[in-house]
Design an enzyme around this catalytic site. Structure first.
Site, mmCIF file in Angstrom:
data_model
loop_
_atom_site.group_PDB
_atom_site.id
_atom_site.type_symbol
_atom_site.label_atom_id
_atom_site.label_comp_id
_atom_site.label_asym_id
_atom_site.label_seq_id
_atom_site.Cartn_x
_atom_site.Cartn_y
_atom_site.Cartn_z
ATOM 1 C CG ASP A 1 -13.549 1.587 -4.996
ATOM 2 O OD1 ASP A 1 -13.104 0.431 -5.154
ATOM 3 O OD2 ASP A 1 -12.816 2.590 -4.980
ATOM 4 C CG PHE B 1 -0.022 11.418 -3.686
ATOM 5 C CD1 PHE B 1 -1.195 12.007 -4.112
ATOM 6 C CD2 PHE B 1 0.143 10.057 -3.897
ATOM 7 C CE1 PHE B 1 -2.183 11.263 -4.748
ATOM 8 C CE2 PHE B 1 -0.842 9.299 -4.528
ATOM 9 C CZ PHE B 1 -2.000 9.915 -4.959
ATOM 10 C CE LYS C 1 -5.161 -1.029 -4.132
ATOM 11 N NZ LYS C 1 -5.799 0.267 -4.128
ATOM 12 C CG PHE D 1 -8.995 5.881 -3.662
ATOM 13 C CD1 PHE D 1 -8.266 5.532 -2.535
ATOM 14 C CD2 PHE D 1 -8.412 5.677 -4.914
ATOM 15 C CE1 PHE D 1 -6.996 4.989 -2.655
ATOM 16 C CE2 PHE D 1 -7.142 5.128 -5.033
ATOM 17 C CZ PHE D 1 -6.432 4.786 -3.906
ATOM 18 C CB THR D 2 -5.908 9.720 -4.473
ATOM 19 O OG1 THR D 2 -5.633 8.337 -4.681
ATOM 20 C CG2 THR D 2 -5.444 10.122 -3.070
ATOM 21 C CE1 TYR E 1 -6.049 -6.009 -29.734
ATOM 22 C CE2 TYR E 1 -8.304 -6.378 -30.496
ATOM 23 C CZ TYR E 1 -7.307 -5.509 -30.075
ATOM 24 O OH TYR E 1 -7.560 -4.176 -29.978
ATOM 25 N NE ARG F 1 -2.677 8.065 0.416
ATOM 26 C CZ ARG F 1 -2.817 7.824 -0.888
ATOM 27 N NH1 ARG F 1 -3.475 6.779 -1.307
ATOM 28 N NH2 ARG F 1 -2.314 8.643 -1.784
HETATM 29 C C1 LIG Z 1 -6.311 1.163 -5.034
HETATM 30 C C2 LIG Z 1 -7.666 1.663 -5.055
HETATM 31 C C3 LIG Z 1 -8.217 2.190 -6.232
HETATM 32 C C4 LIG Z 1 -7.417 2.354 -7.498
HETATM 33 O O1 LIG Z 1 -6.953 1.137 -7.982
HETATM 34 P P1 LIG Z 1 -5.613 1.025 -8.849
HETATM 35 O O2 LIG Z 1 -5.618 -0.384 -9.302
HETATM 36 O O3 LIG Z 1 -4.462 1.363 -7.956
HETATM 37 O O4 LIG Z 1 -5.736 2.000 -9.963
HETATM 38 C C5 LIG Z 1 -9.531 2.612 -6.183
HETATM 39 N N1 LIG Z 1 -10.243 2.539 -5.048
HETATM 40 C C6 LIG Z 1 -9.736 2.044 -3.919
HETATM 41 C C7 LIG Z 1 -10.586 1.975 -2.706
HETATM 42 C C8 LIG Z 1 -8.433 1.599 -3.864
HETATM 43 O O5 LIG Z 1 -7.943 1.121 -2.711
#
Ligand SMILES: *Cc1c(COP(=O)(O)O)cnc(C)c1O
Length: 482
Positions: free
Chosen positions: A223, A455, A266, A132-133, A80, A389
């Site tokens: 980011d 979406f 990613k 980004f969304t 933990y 998108r």
């Molecule tokens: C996917 C993504 C996010 C969010 O990440 P999650 O792991 O899906 O929450 C933020 N910024 C960018 C550029 C992304 O491609």
């Protein structure tokens, strides 16, 4: 990737890996796919994966892992508090980015939640190259605003500009002065800018933008979720950087920013996320939010197995053979689609191939969610799942009116090292069929519209019986079974 050329053929991307574990795929007959689409409320997020042939929704959490990642998962240290796995991950990140402080979080949007909660106040203005969304949703949830200052040419779909994600430097400075630096909690640059087609930012632009921020005392945030693609493009497209290794470029980028966060769904080919910070006081100012929202500070809501896998994944992201795979397959797909005269975002970026739906379906208005309609059409005609998108991915304006997206895209993501070239050819073939039958595709409207991130869970219906007619035309050409 080494430039392996063919004796008698066009450039073909070469896989620098071999398949060790496979997952069987199934292709449902067209009539069943039509049924599944209706049941999913004409929203590809609501399909079941077992009903999909090629899943090109996203590259998030679905990239193939390496043998070294899989084997590292076995040595994960479950605790933990104080897991050795966390310290291995933190040390690797410090080695690559030079930032000693690491706040773990379960995925990218969880990092965005922490950053927004810590910094955004009602009416504060976060400046970005592009939103980004989820990043935007967390900021607006707290009453903040987002100002997007990507250079105008970033929104032109056909282009040969190498760095369409670049921020407009003059507009950035003007905006900071207009808002006053105190009202700008941070400037966020997004590597491999997702919503404009995975388009990169140049190192020179990052350097100039962060210089401006520093002069005005504004925090800078990168980011880095799609950093691996951006690194590939800097290495191959930015002349001044070509003599540097991927590792050296990574470090030079990191040195420009105060904070870096990423989705390890990613970056790192696993599932997780983290915020990296250089300044200790800044780190402490966010520290309490991790146990509150995520988990204790040495796991942040992640599985330790995933943390071991991503630690190996970060190192693998420094290898040009590894990070070339996505962009080269995307480039191949984009070139082939362009040869057919299909409107697609050029030059090819990272993340996926992006179809310009405003041009593909000029007869379907954006208010009828044309990119979502095309995504549904491609599932019905081929079993391929892409992601809308465009306007559907926007939130409505505060007065309830529809916000029309500047780019209306259908994204066909290429998860890394997942699809073969023949599968890629199949995608190109089915998109071409749809392009030749595009008059058959119509619009969609909401049956149930959620207030935020609509979406993901929205339910839609077609504005006419176009899906039935489209399926009938497809079956006439390919038979009932495919
Ligand atoms: C996917 C993504 C996010 C969010 O990440 P999650 O792991 O899906 O929450 C933020 N910024 C960018 C550029 C992304 O491609």
């Amino acid at each position: 990737m080494p430039a392996i050329t063919f004796y008698k053929h066009e450039p073909i991307p070469m896989e620098m890996h071999k398949v060790k574990i496979v997952q069987q795929l199934h292709l449902l007959p067209t009539a069943r796919r039509l049924e599944k689409m209706q049941r999913a409320g004409f929203n590809t997020f609501q399909l079941h994966n077992g009903d999909i042939f090629l899943d090109m929704l996203t590259d998030s959490g679905v990239n193939a892992m390496s043998d070294l990642q899989q084997s590292a998962m076995l040595r994960a240290d479950d605790a933990y508090a104080g897991s050795e796995t966390f310290f291995r991950m933190r040390d690797k990140l410090e080695e690559l980015f030079g930032m000693p402080f690491c706040l773990p979080a379960h995925q990218g949007r969880a990092c965005e939640n922490i950053l927004a909660t810590r910094f955004v106040k009602p009416d504060s203005c976060v400046i970005m190259n592009y939103h980004f969304t989820t990043a935007k949703a967390h900021i607006t949830r707290l009453g903040g605003r987002v100002e997007e200052l990507v250079r105008a040419e970033g929104l032109v779909s056909k282009s040969d500009l190498p760095f369409k994600g670049n921020i407009d430097l003059e507009a950035l400075e003007t905006c900071i002065l207009r808002e006053t630096p105190a009202n700008v909690p941070f400037v966020r640059l997004e590597a491999g800018t997702n919503l404009i087609g995975g388009q990169p930012i140049s190192f020179a632009n990052m350097q100039a933008a962060t210089d401006i921020c520093r002069r005005h005392g504004v925090l800078t945030v990168l980011d880095a979720s799609l950093l691996q693609d951006n690194l590939y493009f800097i290495k191959t497209r930015e002349k001044e950087m070509q003599s540097l290794s991927v590792r050296e470029i990574t470090r030079k980028i990191a040195d420009l920013f105060d904070i870096i966060y990423f989705s390890a769904r990613k970056f790192g080919f696993a599932r997780g996320g983290a915020i990296l910070v250089r300044d200790e006081a800044l780190f402490h100012s966010m520290e309490d939010l991790v146990p509150m929202f995520e988990g204790f500070l040495t796991y942040g809501g992640m599985s330790v197995k995933e943390m071991e896998a991503m630690t190996v994944g970060f190192e693998e992201s420094m290898d040009m053979d590894v990070i070339s795979q996505g962009p080269q397959f995307i480039d191949y797909c984009v070139d082939r689609l362009s040869e057919y005269g299909i409107p697609v975002i050029t030059p090819g970026g990272g993340l996926g191939a992006h179809i310009d739906v405003k041009e593909f379906l000029p007869h379907v208005p954006q208010t009828e969610y044309s990119a979502c309609a095309l995504a549904c059409a491609l599932y019905i005609c081929g079993g391929i799942r892409g992601m809308e998108r465009g306007t559907l991915s926007e939130e409505r304006e505060r007065d309830g009116s529809e916000r029309i997206a500047s780019m209306e895209l259908l994204r066909l993501a290429f998860p890394r090292r997942v699809f073969t070239l023949s599968q890629t050819e199949y995608v190109i073939d089915r998109v071409k069929w749809l392009f030749d039958h595009r008059d058959l595709v119509g619009g969609l409207r909401f049956v149930h519209e959620p207030a935020t991130l609509r979406f993901f869970t929205g339910v839609l219906e077609p504005t006419s019986d176009w899906p039935e007619k489209l399926a009938a035309a497809y079956r006439a050409d390919f038979g009932d079974e495919q």
